[in-house]
Write a protein that holds these residues in place. Sequence first.
Motif, short mmCIF file in Angstrom:
data_model
loop_
_atom_site.label_atom_id
_atom_site.label_comp_id
_atom_site.label_asym_id
_atom_site.label_seq_id
_atom_site.Cartn_x
_atom_site.Cartn_y
_atom_site.Cartn_z
N THR A 16 6.92 -6.50 0.38
CA THR A 16 6.81 -5.31 -0.45
C THR A 16 5.86 -5.63 -1.60
O THR A 16 5.48 -6.79 -1.79
CB THR A 16 8.16 -4.84 -1.00
OG1 THR A 16 8.01 -3.55 -1.62
CG2 THR A 16 8.72 -5.82 -2.02
N HIS A 27 9.53 -1.06 -2.20
CA HIS A 27 10.62 -0.94 -1.23
C HIS A 27 11.81 -1.75 -1.69
O HIS A 27 11.73 -2.49 -2.68
CB HIS A 27 10.17 -1.45 0.15
CG HIS A 27 8.87 -0.90 0.63
ND1 HIS A 27 7.67 -1.55 0.46
CD2 HIS A 27 8.58 0.26 1.26
CE1 HIS A 27 6.69 -0.82 0.96
NE2 HIS A 27 7.21 0.29 1.45
N ALA A 32 12.49 -4.35 3.26
CA ALA A 32 11.56 -3.23 3.19
C ALA A 32 11.53 -2.43 4.49
O ALA A 32 11.73 -1.21 4.49
CB ALA A 32 10.15 -3.74 2.85
#
Length: 218
Positions: A16, A27, A32
Amino acid sequence: MDPNTEIQVTADGSPTLYLADIDEHYHSVKGAVTESRHVYVECGLRHRAQSLCQPSSVALRVLEVGYGTGLNAALSAEACHCGVHYIALELHPLSPGALPDYGVEAMATLNAAPWDTPVEISPLFTLEKRNADFLADELPEGIDVVYFDAFAPEKQPEMWSEEALRRVVSVMNPGAVLTTYCAKGAIRRLLQSLGLTVERLPGPPGGKREILRATKNV
């Protein structure tokens, strides 16, 4: 890459982006890809497609608030088994050099697609990335699924205001669904006040306890 932005690895091994200037991740740090697939693809796209995807149906219209890294769009492109017209709004598009590698095959194609024009990625998936201000620009009409993936209310309160959410509800078709990772009581009650039926669903494995799915009454 912007010096205030760094790539971090989340708990499921997927990356992320972390924005140091606002202390926020794109995220969930608990996973994520796991979060995106569960919250948006499974609880949003696939849930709504079950009732809409017929052989003669018009393409499902998805609106994503916050294109970000393109992860939600790429996972949706790989998962769709019916026609999808995917419209993503992003005021601050990321440069290609800032994007992590998620190992999702469709992502490179989606992120290379030009902005502000529909692009057929496959016979079933058309992507329309709009460099647009969600709070000020005209929203697309006739939406079947909304991915509400703005930064958290504490970081971007204007994105979660009654006025902002009312604009989204106004372009949703009857029966359309809005999914979001944010399960705060204030957001749930606000969505209910706008005439949506709101469910608290289990969150992604290893992640948040609950997420929200809101349905516009027929």
